[in-house]
Design a protein around this motif. Structure first.
Motif, PDB file in Angstrom:
ATOM      1  N   GLU A   1       9.633   5.121   9.662  1.00 44.98           N
ATOM      2  CA  GLU A   1      11.070   5.377   9.762  1.00 44.98           C
ATOM      3  C   GLU A   1      11.871   4.175   9.271  1.00 44.98           C
ATOM      4  O   GLU A   1      12.918   4.329   8.634  1.00 44.98           O
ATOM      5  N   LEU A   2      11.380   2.970   9.542  1.00 48.98           N
ATOM      6  CA  LEU A   2      12.029   1.764   9.018  1.00 48.98           C
ATOM      7  C   LEU A   2      11.813   1.653   7.506  1.00 48.98           C
ATOM      8  O   LEU A   2      12.754   1.364   6.760  1.00 48.98           O
ATOM      9  N   PHE A   3      10.581   1.887   7.070  1.00 53.99           N
ATOM     10  CA  PHE A   3      10.213   1.690   5.674  1.00 53.99           C
ATOM     11  C   PHE A   3      11.083   2.491   4.718  1.00 53.99           C
ATOM     12  O   PHE A   3      11.544   1.980   3.694  1.00 53.99           O
ATOM     13  N   TRP A   4      11.326   3.770   5.025  1.00 49.57           N
ATOM     14  CA  TRP A   4      12.125   4.590   4.112  1.00 49.57           C
ATOM     15  C   TRP A   4      13.519   3.992   3.916  1.00 49.57           C
ATOM     16  O   TRP A   4      14.084   4.061   2.825  1.00 49.57           O
TER      17      TRP A   4
ATOM     18  N   ILE B   1       3.530  12.571  -0.749  1.00 50.05           N
ATOM     19  CA  ILE B   1       2.359  12.576   0.127  1.00 50.05           C
ATOM     20  C   ILE B   1       2.567  11.635   1.306  1.00 50.05           C
ATOM     21  O   ILE B   1       2.245  11.968   2.454  1.00 50.05           O
ATOM     22  N   HIS B   2       3.126  10.477   1.012  1.00 50.46           N
ATOM     23  CA  HIS B   2       3.346   9.467   2.047  1.00 50.46           C
ATOM     24  C   HIS B   2       4.276   9.998   3.137  1.00 50.46           C
ATOM     25  O   HIS B   2       3.988   9.881   4.336  1.00 50.46           O
ATOM     26  N   TYR B   3       5.382  10.607   2.719  1.00 47.53           N
ATOM     27  CA  TYR B   3       6.370  11.095   3.676  1.00 47.53           C
ATOM     28  C   TYR B   3       5.931  12.393   4.352  1.00 47.53           C
ATOM     29  O   TYR B   3       5.962  12.514   5.588  1.00 47.53           O
ATOM     30  N   SER B   4       5.514  13.361   3.561  1.00 47.92           N
ATOM     31  CA  SER B   4       5.284  14.707   4.110  1.00 47.92           C
ATOM     32  C   SER B   4       3.912  14.894   4.743  1.00 47.92           C
ATOM     33  O   SER B   4       3.710  15.842   5.511  1.00 47.92           O
ATOM     34  N   LYS B   5       2.977  14.000   4.448  1.00 46.26           N
ATOM     35  CA  LYS B   5       1.630  14.119   5.008  1.00 46.26           C
ATOM     36  C   LYS B   5       1.329  12.984   5.993  1.00 46.26           C
ATOM     37  O   LYS B   5       1.128  13.206   7.180  1.00 46.26           O
ATOM     38  N   HIS B   6       1.307  11.756   5.493  1.00 46.67           N
ATOM     39  CA  HIS B   6       0.934  10.622   6.344  1.00 46.67           C
ATOM     40  C   HIS B   6       1.946  10.396   7.471  1.00 46.67           C
ATOM     41  O   HIS B   6       1.584  10.374   8.654  1.00 46.67           O
TER      42      HIS B   6
ATOM     43  N   PRO C   1      15.164  12.781   7.751  1.00 44.87           N
ATOM     44  CA  PRO C   1      15.032  13.180   6.342  1.00 44.87           C
ATOM     45  C   PRO C   1      14.998  11.964   5.419  1.00 44.87           C
ATOM     46  O   PRO C   1      15.712  10.979   5.642  1.00 44.87           O
ATOM     47  N   LEU C   2      14.169  12.026   4.406  1.00 43.76           N
ATOM     48  CA  LEU C   2      14.093  10.948   3.426  1.00 43.76           C
ATOM     49  C   LEU C   2      15.468  10.771   2.784  1.00 43.76           C
ATOM     50  O   LEU C   2      16.069  11.749   2.345  1.00 43.76           O
TER      51      LEU C   2
END
Length: 225
Positions: free
Chosen positions: A97-100, A45-50, A26-27
């Motif tokens: 996963e690292l980026f968030w 969009i970045h999290y939920s789509k890409h 989860p974000l």
């Protein structure tokens, strides 16, 4: 007949669930938490789509293969022997996963004393480090990432990779353990910054999570012992 159909559907759903080895974390903040630097629509969009697409496609790509039972690290470290679909989607899943986690709405986080010293030793100063990191992201042609990583000797280095590659992969020239990564795919910034990637690379420092980067640095060093 109805019982048979239900049983068949249950079997399919069970099989699909079994193949879903990897899942999105989860974000750790709301989509709008980084507003002013990264807008809510981009984050959603970045999290939920890409990012969701990478993990879903990774699970499909490894279904029925030995990689289905491997860790993400094992997959990445042997990715040269695997399909392009596994390489792209395993990289995409790990990288995001690292980026968030290396972004935060918390203001003015600072690197630990140990990490600050390592940055100064490796790059001369924090400003010089940021300049070199920004250059790595700005000069990445097309899509890719800029990385701060720890090499096998425990030293920091900056690198850039194309597409969804990262320093854990056995296909890259500069190998190491990433502790900070900046996504320079257009979908990470285009809605707010359009073609001004340099502005995005400047703004990213306002939401950098130095607490997490410092933790990852310590963890990377501990594995070198």
């Amino acid at each position: 007949m109805k019982i048979f159909k239900i049983a068949a559907l249950t079997a399919v759903m069970t099989a699909q669930f079994a193949f879903s080895q990897f899942k999105q974390t989860p974000l750790p903040y709301a989509y709008n938490a980084l507003e002013g630097n990264i807008d809510a629509q981009t984050m959603e969009i970045h999290y939920s789509k890409h990012a969701a697409g990478y993990v879903n496609n990774l699970n499909k790509a490894i279904a029925g293969t030995p990689q289905e039972k491997q860790s993400l690290y094992q997959i990445l470290s042997n990715v040269s022997k695997l399909s392009t679909a596994v390489r792209n989607n395993a990289g995409g899943h790990y990288n995001h996963e690292l980026f968030w986690t290396v972004l935060t709405p918390q203001k003015n986080t600072q690197p630990s004393a140990k990490l600050s010293k390592a940055i100064n030793d490796a790059f001369g100063s924090m400003d010089a480090f940021k300049e070199k990191m920004g250059k790595a992201g700005a000069e990445r042609f097309g899509s890719g990432w800029a990385w701060l990583s720890v090499d096998k000797k425990g030293k920091l280095f900056i690198s850039s990779t194309p597409n969804q590659d990262n320093p854990l992969m056995d296909v890259v020239e500069e190998k190491g353990t990433p502790i900070f990564g900046i996504d320079v795919w257009e979908h990470a910034y285009y809605l707010k910054y359009q073609n001004k990637r340099a502005d995005y690379l400047t703004a990213i420092w306002n939401v950098t999570n130095w607490n997490e980067i410092s933790r990852r640095y310590d963890e990377a060093l501990s594995k070198k012992k």
